[in-house]
Write a protein that holds these residues in place. Structure first.
Motif, mmCIF file in Angstrom:
data_model
loop_
_atom_site.group_PDB
_atom_site.id
_atom_site.type_symbol
_atom_site.label_atom_id
_atom_site.label_comp_id
_atom_site.label_asym_id
_atom_site.label_seq_id
_atom_site.Cartn_x
_atom_site.Cartn_y
_atom_site.Cartn_z
ATOM 1 N N SER A 95 0.827 -1.204 0.000
ATOM 2 C CA SER A 95 0.000 0.000 0.000
ATOM 3 C C SER A 95 0.865 1.259 0.000
ATOM 4 O O SER A 95 0.364 2.353 -0.163
ATOM 5 C CB SER A 95 -0.930 0.002 1.207
ATOM 6 O OG SER A 95 -0.169 0.145 2.385
ATOM 7 N N ARG A 96 2.173 1.086 0.194
ATOM 8 C CA ARG A 96 3.058 2.260 0.190
ATOM 9 C C ARG A 96 3.917 2.331 -1.074
ATOM 10 O O ARG A 96 4.874 3.083 -1.161
ATOM 11 C CB ARG A 96 3.936 2.271 1.451
ATOM 12 C CG ARG A 96 3.083 2.325 2.724
ATOM 13 C CD ARG A 96 3.878 2.782 3.902
ATOM 14 N NE ARG A 96 4.332 4.148 3.706
ATOM 15 C CZ ARG A 96 5.500 4.602 4.153
ATOM 16 N NH1 ARG A 96 6.327 3.820 4.807
ATOM 17 N NH2 ARG A 96 5.840 5.861 3.954
ATOM 18 N N LEU A 97 3.547 1.507 -2.051
ATOM 19 C CA LEU A 97 4.224 1.556 -3.344
ATOM 20 C C LEU A 97 3.168 1.868 -4.391
ATOM 21 O O LEU A 97 2.055 1.346 -4.312
ATOM 22 C CB LEU A 97 4.872 0.205 -3.657
ATOM 23 C CG LEU A 97 5.880 -0.318 -2.638
ATOM 24 C CD1 LEU A 97 6.354 -1.711 -3.044
ATOM 25 C CD2 LEU A 97 7.071 0.629 -2.535
ATOM 26 N N SER A 192 5.080 15.394 -3.415
ATOM 27 C CA SER A 192 4.096 15.697 -2.370
ATOM 28 C C SER A 192 3.410 14.424 -1.864
ATOM 29 O O SER A 192 2.708 14.457 -0.863
ATOM 30 C CB SER A 192 3.053 16.674 -2.917
ATOM 31 O OG SER A 192 2.269 16.040 -3.905
ATOM 32 N N LEU A 193 3.631 13.312 -2.537
ATOM 33 C CA LEU A 193 2.955 12.061 -2.147
ATOM 34 C C LEU A 193 3.727 11.363 -1.029
ATOM 35 O O LEU A 193 4.161 10.215 -1.158
ATOM 36 C CB LEU A 193 2.827 11.135 -3.367
ATOM 37 C CG LEU A 193 2.044 11.712 -4.547
ATOM 38 C CD1 LEU A 193 2.219 10.835 -5.778
ATOM 39 C CD2 LEU A 193 0.579 11.858 -4.193
ATOM 40 N N VAL A 194 3.860 12.063 0.085
ATOM 41 C CA VAL A 194 4.756 11.575 1.149
ATOM 42 C C VAL A 194 4.216 10.350 1.893
ATOM 43 O O VAL A 194 4.942 9.749 2.688
ATOM 44 C CB VAL A 194 5.086 12.701 2.163
ATOM 45 C CG1 VAL A 194 5.963 13.756 1.524
ATOM 46 C CG2 VAL A 194 3.812 13.321 2.701
ATOM 47 N N PRO A 247 9.201 10.072 -2.214
ATOM 48 C CA PRO A 247 8.696 11.409 -1.929
ATOM 49 C C PRO A 247 9.079 11.857 -0.521
ATOM 50 O O PRO A 247 9.071 11.058 0.415
ATOM 51 C CB PRO A 247 7.169 11.257 -2.025
ATOM 52 C CG PRO A 247 6.934 9.978 -2.747
ATOM 53 C CD PRO A 247 8.088 9.098 -2.387
ATOM 54 N N SER A 248 9.434 13.127 -0.400
ATOM 55 C CA SER A 248 9.706 13.685 0.933
ATOM 56 C C SER A 248 9.422 15.167 0.903
ATOM 57 O O SER A 248 9.542 15.815 -0.146
ATOM 58 C CB SER A 248 11.163 13.438 1.334
ATOM 59 O OG SER A 248 12.019 14.263 0.581
#
Ligand SMILES: *[C@@H]1O[C@H](CO)[C@@H](O)[C@H](O)[C@H]1NC(C)=O
Length: 381
Positions: A95-97, A192-194, A247-248
């Motif tokens: 879910s974080r990729l 922005s998709l941190v 992203p950061s």
């Protein structure tokens, strides 16, 4: 023996009592049901619309490592690192990729949805995101939209409902910029998709041949601020044809500040911010075959070209031929004949890719090819 004997008049009294009772019960029940329905619809009308509860999280197995990765080409990393990456993959949080498409103009939307639909069809476990100008969500006062905006809104709905795409509206990269201009939006917005650990951006339009190779790339890579596809095999410059990004807030801020002070192209902005070759996708990752291939290269293929082997070794083909306006446009057959590859197998592969794009466009977007009136070519053909 006290036998209970009933006269016929007694029987009829009991029967009619039973009938009266049954009718009353039926009346009561139907009244009750009606009332319940009424109450329910009333409740539904009063209740604020709550979002549907999320389905329970599914445990998705990581993809089987693509065979292309087994190729002993170029500089493979030490065995330990490969193994560490593999282990990382075992406990990976899909879910974080995610895969991201960024569209700035309405004409680009269908191709982006097509690519995300291909990932859905090929059962990629990663998230699918679509970034587009927030402006497109503005509702018209009378709910009347022009034909182009109607198509745009229909495609956004299709993407979300049919292909499980997360719609991610974006603002211009520089505050206060004209939000109707495509040039006000930037790939820097990817940062922005941190909530995501790694996201993979592919530049369309094109045809995806193999999602599992991309899944492997996304899953078994290290998180780095930027891993760009090299512009050339010599690895002296980056391109934006494929970007893998961690992203950061820090990178996002850095890029926005740069963009605010110097209006420049996305590629130049990335060149200034990230160094080459450190910010290129590793040679080893690319050893699995043609990760990104441009259709115009098929013209350079010689007699050694094998269309079957090409399809097997290729992940994504960007349909880009400099003489053509893009695969979304219908161009005269005579133009195609002039520019298509000469080699028979390469020509077949080339035509097949464009035809496949045309078909998917109809299936996914319900759109025919756009008519195109080339200004410069008008006299020529
Ligand atoms: C083309 O490649 C396929 C798959 O690699 C192979 O099976 C086939 O024999 C090749 N054909 C020719 C003519 O070399």
């Amino acid at each position: 023996m006290g036998r209970l004997l009933l006269t016929s008049s007694q029987v009829s009294v009991i029967l009619s009592a039973a009938i009266v009772f049954l009718f009353t019960l039926a009346l009561f029940l139907s009244g009750y049901v009606l009332q319940q329905r009424y109450v329910h619809s009333l409740q539904a009308a009063i209740k604020p619309r709550l979002p549907k509860p999320l389905p329970p999280p599914k445990v998705i197995a990581p993809p089987t490592l693509d065979a292309k990765w087994a190729r002993p080409v170029g500089s493979r990393p030490e065995v330990d690192e490969t193994y560490a990456q593999y282990i990382a993959g075992q406990t990976m949080d899909w879910s974080r990729l995610g895969y991201v498409q960024v569209v700035r103009e309405q004409v680009e939307l269908c191709s982006a949805v097509m690519l995300l639909s291909d990932l859905h069809r090929m059962k990629s476990p990663a998230k699918r995101l679509l970034m587009f100008p927030k402006l497109w969500l503005a509702t018209a006062d009378d709910d009347q939209y022009g034909p182009e905006m109607s198509t745009t809104r229909r495609l956004l709905r299709t993407a979300a409902r049919r292909y499980g795409v997360t719609l991610t509206p974006m603002e211009p990269i520089v505050k206060g910029a004209d939000d109707t201009l495509p040039s006000s939006y930037s790939l820097a917005t990817l940062y922005s998709l941190v909530d995501y650990e790694r996201i993979l951006y592919l530049q369309g339009p094109g045809v995806l041949l193999d999602a599992s190779a991309l899944d492997s790339l996304l899953a078994f890579s290290k998180s780095e601020p930027m891993a760009a596809y090299p512009a050339t095999p010599e690895r002296t410059d980056m391109s934006t044809s494929l970007l893998m990004v961690h992203p950061s807030q820090q990178s996002y801020h850095q890029l926005r500040t740069l963009r605010e002070s110097t209006p420049t192209s996305d590629l130049n902005m990335f060149r200034k911010t990230f160094t080459v070759p450190d910010s290129l996708i590793s040679e080893w990752s690319l050893s699995m075959g043609n990760v990104v291939y441009e259709s115009q290269r098929l013209r350079d293929e010689n007699d050694n070209f094998n269309a079957t082997a090409f399809e097997q070794a290729t992940t994504f083909v960007r349909l880009s031929d400099p003489e053509l306006p893009g695969p979304e446009y219908d161009v005269p057959y005579s133009v195609k004949v002039e520019i298509r590859p000469q080699n028979e197998q390469a020509q077949e592969a080339w035509s097949k890719l464009y035809e496949r794009f045309r078909q998917r466009r109809m299936e996914v977007c319900g759109l025919d090819l756009e008519t195109y009136k080339p200004l410069m070519m008008a006299g020529q053909f």
